[in-house]
Structure formats: C-alpha cells, structure tokens
Design a protein around this motif. Structure first.
Motif, short mmCIF file in Angstrom:
data_model
loop_
_atom_site.label_atom_id
_atom_site.label_comp_id
_atom_site.label_asym_id
_atom_site.label_seq_id
_atom_site.Cartn_x
_atom_site.Cartn_y
_atom_site.Cartn_z
N ILE A 18 0.86 -1.18 0.00
CA ILE A 18 0.00 0.00 0.00
C ILE A 18 0.90 1.23 0.00
N THR A 19 0.71 2.10 -0.99
CA THR A 19 1.54 3.29 -1.10
C THR A 19 0.72 4.58 -1.12
N ASP A 20 -0.61 4.49 -1.18
CA ASP A 20 -1.41 5.71 -1.23
C ASP A 20 -2.20 5.88 0.06
N LEU A 21 -2.36 7.13 0.45
CA LEU A 21 -2.98 7.47 1.72
C LEU A 21 -4.44 7.03 1.79
N ASP A 22 -5.20 7.16 0.72
CA ASP A 22 -6.60 6.77 0.74
C ASP A 22 -6.79 5.28 1.04
N THR A 23 -5.96 4.46 0.43
CA THR A 23 -6.06 3.01 0.68
C THR A 23 -5.63 2.69 2.10
N LEU A 24 -4.57 3.35 2.57
CA LEU A 24 -4.14 3.12 3.95
C LEU A 24 -5.24 3.52 4.93
N LYS A 25 -5.89 4.65 4.68
CA LYS A 25 -7.00 5.07 5.55
C LYS A 25 -8.16 4.08 5.49
N ALA A 26 -8.44 3.56 4.30
CA ALA A 26 -9.53 2.58 4.16
C ALA A 26 -9.24 1.32 4.97
N PHE A 27 -7.99 0.88 4.94
CA PHE A 27 -7.61 -0.31 5.72
C PHE A 27 -7.56 0.00 7.21
N GLY A 28 -7.22 1.24 7.56
CA GLY A 28 -6.98 1.62 8.94
C GLY A 28 -8.21 1.82 9.78
N HIS A 29 -9.18 0.99 9.64
CA HIS A 29 -10.39 1.00 10.45
C HIS A 29 -10.38 -0.29 11.26
N PRO A 30 -10.65 -0.25 12.56
CA PRO A 30 -10.53 -1.46 13.39
C PRO A 30 -11.33 -2.66 12.86
N LEU A 31 -12.57 -2.43 12.45
CA LEU A 31 -13.38 -3.55 11.97
C LEU A 31 -12.85 -4.07 10.64
N ARG A 32 -12.40 -3.18 9.78
CA ARG A 32 -11.87 -3.63 8.49
C ARG A 32 -10.61 -4.48 8.68
N MET A 33 -9.78 -4.10 9.63
CA MET A 33 -8.59 -4.92 9.92
C MET A 33 -9.00 -6.31 10.40
N LYS A 34 -10.00 -6.37 11.27
CA LYS A 34 -10.48 -7.66 11.76
C LYS A 34 -11.07 -8.50 10.63
N LEU A 35 -11.83 -7.85 9.77
CA LEU A 35 -12.43 -8.56 8.64
C LEU A 35 -11.36 -9.07 7.69
N TYR A 36 -10.36 -8.26 7.43
CA TYR A 36 -9.27 -8.67 6.55
C TYR A 36 -8.56 -9.90 7.14
N ARG A 37 -8.28 -9.87 8.44
CA ARG A 37 -7.62 -11.01 9.11
C ARG A 37 -8.50 -12.26 9.03
N ALA A 38 -9.79 -12.10 9.30
CA ALA A 38 -10.71 -13.24 9.26
C ALA A 38 -10.80 -13.82 7.84
N LEU A 39 -10.79 -12.95 6.84
CA LEU A 39 -10.85 -13.41 5.46
C LEU A 39 -9.53 -14.08 5.05
N TYR A 40 -8.42 -13.59 5.58
CA TYR A 40 -7.12 -14.22 5.31
C TYR A 40 -7.13 -15.68 5.80
N ILE A 41 -7.70 -15.88 6.97
CA ILE A 41 -7.76 -17.23 7.55
C ILE A 41 -8.74 -18.11 6.78
N ALA A 42 -9.93 -17.58 6.50
CA ALA A 42 -10.97 -18.38 5.85
C ALA A 42 -10.71 -18.60 4.36
N ARG A 43 -9.95 -17.72 3.75
CA ARG A 43 -9.67 -17.70 2.31
C ARG A 43 -10.86 -17.20 1.50
N THR A 44 -12.04 -17.73 1.72
CA THR A 44 -13.27 -17.21 1.11
C THR A 44 -14.35 -17.24 2.17
#
Length: 195
Positions: A9-35
């Motif tokens: 990630i190199t752009d501020l808008d994408t970093l801000k989009a990821f930088g939400h507590p629930l989005r981080m949790k969802l990303y981690r959960a999706l990483y584990i589940a794969r789909t």
C-alpha cells in the motif's frame, strides 16, 4: 484470483480505508478463511451483517479484497476473498507529509493493538489448550546488535521461513489433512531502540 505476493500500500486513501478497526479484523478473518460471505464474517467478528457488508465493500473499493467464486447453492450470496496474499505498508511511502506519517503511525499502532489483543486472549485461555499446544506456543525477545542491512536481511529470511510453513499447512488442509491443525498467529517485530 488473488495475487500471490503481498500488496504494498503506497497511497494514503487506501491506507485510511484499511486503517479502520473492523476492516482490519475482517481482513484477518478473510485471510484465515480464504473465502467467506458477509454473514460468515459477521459471526466471526460479532457484528451486524449489514455493517460487515458495508465495510467489505469499502475494502473492495480500494482493491484490498475481491469477489470470489460462489461456494454455496444460494447464488444470491456474495463470496469474498483477498485480492493479494497479504498487505504491507512502509514508512518511506508515507514520510513525505505530516498527515501521511501520522496515518501510517496510527494504522501501525492499531494493527499492533489488535495483535496484542489476540495474544492476550490466548494468555487468558491458555489453560484450555492441551499440553502439546501449550508446549509449542512461545514468546521470545531477542536483543541483537545489527546494522539496518542485517535487520532487513533477517526480516526477509524470516518471511520466507514463515511462508514455507504457511504454504505447507494450507496444502495439507487442501488435501483434507485437518487433524491437529489450528490457526497460529506469529507476530514478529524488528526495530531499533536506544537505552
């Protein structure tokens, strides 16, 4: 089909989009589940399906996740997967402006806090795991006198080692070998400090 390398990630808008507590949790959960569907992820993070769906769409808007092939019989359900095998963000991409540096630091802190919370939950429930898992779990601190180049080389070697074990575990799961497997979090930090 997800990219096989982590997305930087190199752009501020994408970093801000990821930088939400629930989005981080969802990303981690999706990483584990794969789909997974929004409903499945909502159960994992204990949030309303409508809220989870909203945050999944925000992650997708920034190319962090994407729609996956439907896995179930219900064609109305939307399945999600990561768009790449992880994310990375580096100081040099955000150090040219105070707002960028502050956002980078805030996202890093939030990520650390979620990792710390995950480890604390393990400590609180440690006695519930069988003895083999309690013996295998570890927490270590190493204090080594390194150069920046040596630290970077160490990080690269550790990354390759972890990815080797992760790939072997996923391949075993794909082959139906789930016996004795659990999700394992490995948090590593390497940073300079002065006493």
């Amino acid at each position: 089909m997800p990219e096989t390398n982590p997305r930087r990630i190199t752009d501020l808008d994408t970093l801000k989009a990821f930088g939400h507590p629930l989005r981080m949790k969802l990303y981690r959960a999706l990483y584990i589940a794969r789909t997974a569907t929004a409903s499945q992820l909502a159960d994992q993070v204990d949030e309303a399906v409508s809220l989870v769906s909203y945050h999944l769409r925000k992650l997708a808007d920034h190319g962090l996740i994407e729609q996956a092939e439907p896995q179930g019989r219900d064609g109305r359900e939307r399945w999600w997967q990561l768009a790449s095998q992880g994310l990375s963000f580096h100081d040099e991409d955000f150090s040219d402006a105070p707002e960028k540096a502050a956002t980078h630091a805030a996202v890093g802190r939030m990520s650390f806090e979620q990792r710390s919370d995950l480890y604390c939950r393990y400590l609180d429930t440690q006695s519930a795991w069988d003895a083999d898992w309690r013996r295998a779990a570890f927490s270590s601190e190493y204090l080594a006198p390194l150069t920046a180049a040596e630290l970077a080389a160490l990080a690269g070697e550790m990354h390759q080692l972890v990815k080797k074990y992760e790939a072997a575990g996923r391949a075993a799961e794909d082959a139906g070998d789930t016996g004795g497997r659990e999700h394992v979090a490995l948090h590593l930090y390497g940073f300079p400090f002065r006493t």
